[in-house]
Structure formats: C-alpha cells, structure tokens
Design a protein around this motif. Structure first.
Motif, short mmCIF file in Angstrom:
data_model
loop_
_atom_site.label_atom_id
_atom_site.label_comp_id
_atom_site.label_asym_id
_atom_site.label_seq_id
_atom_site.Cartn_x
_atom_site.Cartn_y
_atom_site.Cartn_z
N CYS A 5 0.80 -1.12 0.09
CA CYS A 5 0.05 -0.03 -0.03
C CYS A 5 0.94 1.33 -0.26
CB CYS A 5 -0.86 0.00 1.02
SG CYS A 5 -0.11 0.25 2.89
N THR A 6 0.17 2.40 -0.07
CA THR A 6 0.85 3.65 -0.20
C THR A 6 1.18 4.13 1.20
OG1 THR A 6 -1.04 4.89 -0.58
CG2 THR A 6 0.03 3.79 -2.71
N ILE A 7 0.94 3.69 2.34
CA ILE A 7 1.42 4.33 3.59
C ILE A 7 2.78 5.13 3.75
CG2 ILE A 7 2.21 2.30 4.70
CD1 ILE A 7 0.83 3.05 7.19
N THR A 8 3.01 5.92 4.37
CA THR A 8 4.14 6.29 4.86
C THR A 8 4.68 6.04 6.11
OG1 THR A 8 3.64 8.66 5.35
CG2 THR A 8 3.79 8.25 3.06
N LYS A 9 5.75 6.40 6.51
CA LYS A 9 6.31 6.06 7.93
C LYS A 9 5.60 7.08 8.96
CE LYS A 9 9.55 3.45 9.59
NZ LYS A 9 9.92 1.87 9.16
N LYS A 10 5.30 8.26 8.50
CA LYS A 10 4.51 9.22 9.50
C LYS A 10 3.11 8.59 9.67
CE LYS A 10 6.86 12.96 7.53
NZ LYS A 10 6.64 14.20 6.43
N GLU A 11 2.51 7.72 8.85
CA GLU A 11 1.16 7.20 9.15
C GLU A 11 0.96 5.79 9.81
OE1 GLU A 11 -1.06 9.04 5.37
OE2 GLU A 11 0.67 7.94 4.86
N ILE A 12 2.22 5.31 10.19
CA ILE A 12 2.17 3.99 10.73
C ILE A 12 1.49 3.75 11.57
CG2 ILE A 12 4.35 4.17 11.95
CD1 ILE A 12 5.08 1.60 10.72
N SER A 13 1.36 4.75 12.56
CA SER A 13 0.45 4.50 13.83
C SER A 13 -0.99 4.96 14.01
CB SER A 13 1.44 5.24 14.98
OG SER A 13 1.43 6.59 14.87
N ASP A 14 -1.17 5.52 12.75
CA ASP A 14 -2.91 5.79 12.51
C ASP A 14 -3.71 4.79 12.44
OD1 ASP A 14 -5.11 7.10 12.09
OD2 ASP A 14 -4.31 8.89 10.64
N ILE A 15 -4.34 4.25 13.58
CA ILE A 15 -5.27 3.25 13.35
C ILE A 15 -6.67 3.56 12.81
CG2 ILE A 15 -4.03 1.81 15.15
CD1 ILE A 15 -6.38 2.58 17.08
N LYS A 16 -6.95 4.78 12.71
CA LYS A 16 -8.11 5.49 12.16
C LYS A 16 -8.30 5.14 10.51
CE LYS A 16 -8.96 8.78 15.99
NZ LYS A 16 -9.09 10.16 16.25
N LYS A 17 -7.21 5.09 9.93
CA LYS A 17 -7.08 4.88 8.45
C LYS A 17 -7.30 3.44 8.26
CE LYS A 17 -4.72 9.30 7.23
NZ LYS A 17 -3.36 9.95 6.37
N GLU A 18 -7.60 3.36 6.85
CA GLU A 18 -7.95 1.99 6.33
C GLU A 18 -6.82 1.81 5.04
OE1 GLU A 18 -9.63 -0.55 7.17
OE2 GLU A 18 -10.54 0.15 8.82
N TRP A 19 -5.79 0.82 5.26
CA TRP A 19 -4.90 0.54 4.28
C TRP A 19 -5.20 -0.79 3.97
CZ3 TRP A 19 -2.45 4.75 3.22
CH2 TRP A 19 -2.01 5.72 3.89
#
Length: 308
Positions: free
Chosen positions: A28-42
């Motif tokens: 997926c296109t996640i970045t390191k800055k978003e790795i702990s954001d559990i509200k998003k769907e990847w």
C-alpha cells in the motif's frame, strides 16, 4: 504463482525500498508518518503491472508475472520480528527504571531456564553494552507464552504487558489457522495495535498518573502488515491457508547450515591445510546427501548420517 519470504528478500525481489524508508510498505501507499494511525484503512492498492509508478519502487521486480496479492509475507517472520520488538521494549523498560543490573539479568536467565529456553547475557568488550542469546522460533514462542513478567516488573505493569503478549500470540495462532475469519482477525488485530499504543494519562510523578504502553515510533512495518494486510491475505488465500506459505523449513535449514559451517572455529573451513570456503562446503555436503538419497544407499557415511 506465489512468492513468500522475509521482508528484506521480498523487497529486494520486488525492487522496493527497505523497511526503514519513508515509503516502506510493498502493498500500500502508507508512509512512515502514518504507521501508527489506526483510524485509516490501508488495503493492498498497488498493481504489479505499473508498480514502478508508486513511490519507493526503484527497480523492475524480478518476478513481475506474480500478482502483488500473491507476494505473501511470511507468517514465521511476522512472529519473529514482532516478538523481537516486544522483548526489546521489555528490556528497554527495565533499563529505563535503572534495574538492569546483575541481579535482574540473573533473574531473567533463571526464568528462561524454568521455561526450558537456553539464554545468556554477555558484555561486549568494545562498547560495554550487553548482548543476549538470539533465540529460534520455538524458543521465542515459549517466551511469548510462558515468561513470567512478574519476575521483572511490578504486578500491575506485568499484567498489562502480559495481556499484550497474549493478544499477539492469539493473533499469530489465528494466522496459522485455516479456519480464521478474516473480518474477526482484522478487528482483533486493530484492537491489539490500539492496546499497544495505549497512551499515558495524568501528570507524571503524581497520584493520578497511569503509565501507558508504547509510542507510535515503536510500531514496526511487520505490525502494519499484521494489522492492515494479513486479513486480506487470509481472505484471498483461504484455500491454502497462510501456514502453507511459511518459510519455516527454509529457516530451519539455514539454522542447521549456519550452526554446522559458520561456527567460529570452522568459519571458512578453519585454519587447516584443507581450508575451503564454507559456501563450498555446504554445496559439497548437499551434493553428497542428495547422492545417497537418490541412490537409496544403506551405506551412508557417519559424517553424512550425523547431519541429515
């Protein structure tokens, strides 16, 4: 066609960044800055046909005929690497409290002996830091299940971390179960990560302070895959089950060869007059073993018997 391996080899074959890069996920296109954001769907969102259009993909994949959803993360390495992180976080917490001394190390070693795990600490001469035994998969599972955290932590804290460890063990067991419900797994995995990221509340050093667990920076790429992608692989490959793609036999073979051919006294053939490369020794050994297996020989030399 399918491909399964540990993270490093998978990304090399995929022509992708390393795990510590900003764009770290092959799927997926996640970045390191978003790795702990559990509200998003990847979800698995990349396509192998145009894989080099995505950030982080710097080379053409070696096996571009394999669909990206068939590049399967190895369940064994998920367990190994996440268990490594949980263990290192435990040791770091003990060090932070100032109790990582000879007494604490002796307690840990004794507890390891109780659960039948061979474990030792030793101090590196060059940097005075402490190293410890690198455990194999089955030993790590023993630690994850049976290590008594009350021996090294206050009871309340030990219970919190024990629940976290138990939760991960349950997830790992579910990965290997062909009957696991992907939706239930996704829910449980997200809840586990939420617990992992439990923040502290109150004012430090006050009566109302409640210590949390771990920081967003402590989340690893393997945890991201566990929470956001494993349920997809369970759903897509339920015919076989993810256990069918395990690299455990390869890892076991690697361990045997490292133990036999790369020990300090035998590294690169030792110091004798018949010194030869350890890689060459491995190839010769495997060739001899195949010969005796293919010829169904009953007269296998003792040196071969010991290593089969």
């Amino acid at each position: 066609m399918y491909f399964s391996s540990d993270w490093k080899f998978l990304t090399i074959c995929l022509g992708f960044n390393s795990a510590n890069s900003l764009f770290f996920c092959p799927w997926c296109t996640i970045t390191k800055k978003e790795i702990s954001d559990i509200k998003k769907e990847w979800l698995i969102s990349k396509q192998i046909d145009n894989i080099n259009q995505y950030n982080g993909h710097h080379s053409t994949p070696l096996f571009n005929m394999i669909s990206l959803e068939n590049w399967i993360p190895d369940e064994l390495h998920i367990m190994l690497r996440i268990t490594d992180r949980l263990w290192s976080l435990l040791l770091h917490e003990i060090e932070e409290t100032g109790y990582f001394n000879d007494v604490a190390r002796e307690i840990i070693v004794k507890e390891m002996n109780r659960i039948k795990v061979n474990f030792h600490f030793w101090q590196e001469k060059e940097c005075q830091s402490w190293s410890f035994t690198s455990l194999m998969g089955q030993d790590k599972l023993k630690v994850l299940q049976f290590f008594d955290l009350n021996k090294v932590l206050p009871p309340t804290r030990a219970n919190v971390i024990r629940n976290l460890w138990n939760g991960f063990f349950d997830l790992y067991t579910a990965i290997r179960d062909p009957n696991t419900d992907p939706k239930m797994f996704k829910r449980d995995a997200k809840m586990w990560l939420k617990i992992f990221l439990t923040p502290s509340t109150g004012i430090p050093n006050s009566d109302n302070f409640v210590q949390g667990l771990y920081r967003p920076n402590d989340v690893t790429p393997y945890m991201h895959v566990l929470v956001f992608h494993i349920h997809e692989f369970i759903e897509k490959h339920k015919k076989w089950g993810l256990k069918s793609f395990s690299c455990a036999p390869v890892e076991n073979k690697n361990h045997q060869q490292v133990t036999q051919f790369f020990r300090k006294t035998l590294r690169d053939g030792g110091n004798g007059i018949n010194r030869k490369s350890a890689i060459l020794q491995i190839l010769e050994f495997e060739n001899r073993k195949l010969y005796y297996i293919c010829n169904d020989s009953h007269n296998i030399p003792n040196t071969i018997k010991l290593q089969i």
